[in-house]
Each structure stands twice: as C-alpha cells, then as structure tokens.
Design an enzyme around this catalytic site. Structure first.
Site, PDB file in Angstrom:
ATOM      1  N   SER A  33      12.981  29.860 -18.292  1.00  5.83           N
ATOM      2  CA  SER A  33      11.819  29.327 -19.017  1.00  5.83           C
ATOM      3  C   SER A  33      12.182  28.629 -20.317  1.00  5.83           C
ATOM      4  O   SER A  33      11.348  27.972 -20.912  1.00  5.83           O
ATOM      5  CB  SER A  33      10.796  30.431 -19.296  1.00  5.83           C
ATOM      6  OG  SER A  33      11.229  31.257 -20.351  1.00  5.83           O
TER       7      SER A  33
ATOM      8  N   LYS B 208      10.296  33.382 -25.797  1.00  8.83           N
ATOM      9  CA  LYS B 208       9.403  32.226 -25.727  1.00  8.83           C
ATOM     10  C   LYS B 208       9.232  31.614 -27.117  1.00  8.83           C
ATOM     11  O   LYS B 208       9.537  32.244 -28.132  1.00  8.83           O
ATOM     12  CB  LYS B 208       7.998  32.630 -25.229  1.00  8.83           C
ATOM     13  CG  LYS B 208       7.946  33.215 -23.845  1.00  8.83           C
ATOM     14  CD  LYS B 208       8.072  32.168 -22.775  1.00  8.83           C
ATOM     15  CE  LYS B 208       7.887  32.732 -21.389  1.00  8.83           C
ATOM     16  NZ  LYS B 208       8.988  33.511 -20.907  1.00  8.83           N
TER      17      LYS B 208
END
Length: 161
Positions: A78, A116
């Site tokens: 990600s 993230k």
C-alpha cells in the site's frame, strides 16, 4: 550465491515522502558506524494486521538513529508510491502525534497496526495508502494511536522493485 547488498535510504526533511529518500552509499567505509536497534515485528502496508511483538535487532547506520528508534518489517504494497515496498524494513522514530500527510505507523483499536499517510480533521481520520489501487481507511479519532513516523528504509537489493 553471495548475499545481496543492503541499501539504506535516509529520509530528507521537508520533502514529500516519495521524493525524500537519500541513498547512503556504503556507510561503514564512509565512517558511519552501524548500530543495533530493535526490530519489533511487522507492520501491514495493506489491510491492518494484529500487532505482534518480536525481539530481534537490525544494524543500521548511526545517522538513522535518534532517541526512540526502532524498526518494523513491511508486509504489503500500500505504500509503493512512497518507495516503501513489501519486505523492506522501515526505521521508525517513536512519536505519539503526526502532522497531516505524514507517513505513520498507526495502531487501530489497540489491536491492529498499519502503515499509512495520516490525515486528521473534525470528521475523523483518513489512513491513506500510497497506492492508487487501494482504498483509504476512515476511522474516528479515538480509534487510532500514532506509534511513530517513518525516518528511513532498509532494503535488500533482491526486494527492490
């Protein structure tokens, strides 16, 4: 078969993470000693995973180490647009807060950990992947705890994309 060389990427300040990495060329001959820091387990760069502690160590250049530095192995893709890949080891400075847009290790509901970009506003928290094929995660402010910020990457050459 000889071991692949290890590359150390140091985060340069005040640049977007995708452009912030400076390659440290062969730190030991350049006079930068390697020091051991704790490798505390894995962090998901994808769907959050259960936090599992590990007790090994990793040797990194001393210039990558600050006050409360530790390392985590990345699992998932990600964060590829920030040049962080599956299998990389990220160097983390332990902090309990992050500015909007910073890449952080975040604990969700005291159980799961993820890597993230963090965005906070009155409506809540958005955990944004750096991979256009992955959706952000939306949570309440009270659901997350910042564990630290990414300061460097350790990569074995065969893992590099």
């Amino acid at each position: 078969m000889p071991a692949s060389p290890t590359r150390f990427l140091l985060r340069r300040p005040n640049l977007p993470l995708a452009e912030a990495w400076a390659l440290l060329d062969d730190p030991e001959p350049a006079g930068t000693p390697l020091v051991e820091i704790p490798l505390l387990g894995s962090v998901s760069a994808g769907l959050p995973i259960e936090a599992c502690a590990d007790t090994s160590t990793i040797r990194v250049p001393s210039c990558m180490v600050r006050r409360n530095t530790y390392a985590l192995r990345v699992r998932g893709n990600s964060m590829i647009d920030c040049n962080i890949f599956d299998g990389d080891v990220i160097i983390i400075e332990r902090q309990e807060s992050a500015e909007n847009g910073e890449t952080a290790v975040v604990m969700i509901n005291d159980q799961e950990v993820t890597l993230k970009k963090l965005y906070i506003d009155r409506a809540g928290v958005r955990l944004q992947p750096a991979n256009e094929r992955m959706a952000p995660i939306f949570l309440k402010n009270s659901d997350i705890q910042v564990l630290g910020l990414v300061m460097g990457v350790v990569r074995q050459d065969e893992l590099a994309a």
